[in-house]
Motif scaffolding. Structure first.
Motif, mmCIF file in Angstrom:
data_model
loop_
_atom_site.group_PDB
_atom_site.id
_atom_site.type_symbol
_atom_site.label_atom_id
_atom_site.label_comp_id
_atom_site.label_asym_id
_atom_site.label_seq_id
_atom_site.Cartn_x
_atom_site.Cartn_y
_atom_site.Cartn_z
ATOM 1 N N ARG A 67 15.002 -6.566 -5.107
ATOM 2 C CA ARG A 67 14.032 -5.475 -5.109
ATOM 3 C C ARG A 67 12.896 -5.859 -4.173
ATOM 4 N N ARG A 79 12.396 -0.431 3.597
ATOM 5 C CA ARG A 79 13.813 -0.431 3.912
ATOM 6 C C ARG A 79 14.289 -1.880 3.904
ATOM 7 N N ASP A 101 18.317 5.360 -6.226
ATOM 8 C CA ASP A 101 16.960 5.168 -5.712
ATOM 9 C C ASP A 101 16.919 4.715 -4.257
ATOM 10 N N TRP A 102 18.058 4.259 -3.755
ATOM 11 C CA TRP A 102 18.155 3.775 -2.385
ATOM 12 C C TRP A 102 19.239 4.567 -1.661
ATOM 13 N N TYR A 112 17.322 2.585 2.667
ATOM 14 C CA TYR A 112 15.950 3.063 2.541
ATOM 15 C C TYR A 112 15.639 3.401 1.087
ATOM 16 N N TYR A 113 14.485 2.900 0.607
ATOM 17 C CA TYR A 113 14.028 3.265 -0.729
ATOM 18 C C TYR A 113 13.547 4.706 -0.654
ATOM 19 N N LYS A 114 13.994 5.552 -1.564
ATOM 20 C CA LYS A 114 13.757 6.991 -1.476
ATOM 21 C C LYS A 114 12.371 7.419 -1.955
ATOM 22 N N LEU A 117 6.349 3.481 -2.525
ATOM 23 C CA LEU A 117 6.164 2.297 -3.363
ATOM 24 C C LEU A 117 4.663 2.060 -3.551
ATOM 25 N N SER A 123 10.045 -1.967 -6.368
ATOM 26 C CA SER A 123 11.050 -0.913 -6.277
ATOM 27 C C SER A 123 12.099 -1.116 -7.368
ATOM 28 N N LEU A 126 17.838 -2.761 -5.549
ATOM 29 C CA LEU A 126 18.785 -2.254 -4.551
ATOM 30 C C LEU A 126 20.172 -2.812 -4.842
ATOM 31 N N SER A 150 13.576 -7.232 4.622
ATOM 32 C CA SER A 150 12.917 -5.962 4.305
ATOM 33 C C SER A 150 11.764 -5.682 5.256
#
Length: 172
Positions: A67, A79, A101-102, A112-114, A117, A123, A126, A150
């Motif tokens: 995460r 991301r 969520d990703w 990509y985290y949707k 944050l 997050s 992932l 990241s």
């Protein structure tokens, strides 16, 4: 009378010239100042991983949680790219990913985290586990690493879900 008219005309021209010079001087010498204070946010993230030191064997499912935490002072989009150090190990491994969520892996290689944050928050995970194929050979699993990289960008000026636009703005 002629002299009087000439004197009046000369006086009017002299006064008009003096007024014009005074106006030009006032315009050119006028000053105003304003102090602009700019503050810059720090966009800092840390990749958090929970990963035991496994001895992978064919058929194993190894827990690995990945995460991203926002340790800066501004909300951001993140991301993450996941790579294997060994192509053989990658060929016999399956990553169990959170695609709620990703995003799935995009053309640029990133997930990509949707969501935006928030500051001080992490997050959703992932990656949750790595599944090794039953047909894998021990030689394929020798000395491999999963590399997690990241990146982040401030979310200021963007709305929830506009993560692609935010990252695209870095290159345009």
């Amino acid at each position: 009378m002629e002299k009087k008219k000439l004197a009046v005309l000369l006086a009017v021209l002299l006064l008009a010239g003096a007024a014009a010079c005074a106006g030009i001087y006032a315009y050119l010498s006028a000053e105003d100042s304003r102090v602009n204070r700019l503050t810059f946010g720090q966009n800092i993230i840390e990749t958090e991983e929970e990963f035991p030191t496994p001895d992978p064997k064919p058929g194993d499912s190894i827990e690995k949680k990945v995460r991203v935490k926002n340790t800066g002072d501004v909300p951001c989009f993140v991301r993450t790219r996941i790579l294997f150090s060994n192509g053989d190990a990658e060929g016999v491994s399956t990553l169990e990913l959170n695609e709620a969520d990703w995003t799935e892996r995009q053309e640029d290689g990133y997930h990509y985290y949707k969501h935006i944050l928030p500051v001080g928050k992490s997050s959703a995970d992932l990656l949750t586990a790595v599944k090794i194929a039953d047909s894998a050979h021990l030689e394929e699993l020798k000395d491999f690493q999963i590399i997690v990289y990241s990146e982040s960008v401030q979310s200021e000026g963007y709305e929830e879900g506009q993560f692609r636009e935010a990252f695209e703005s870095l290159t345009h």
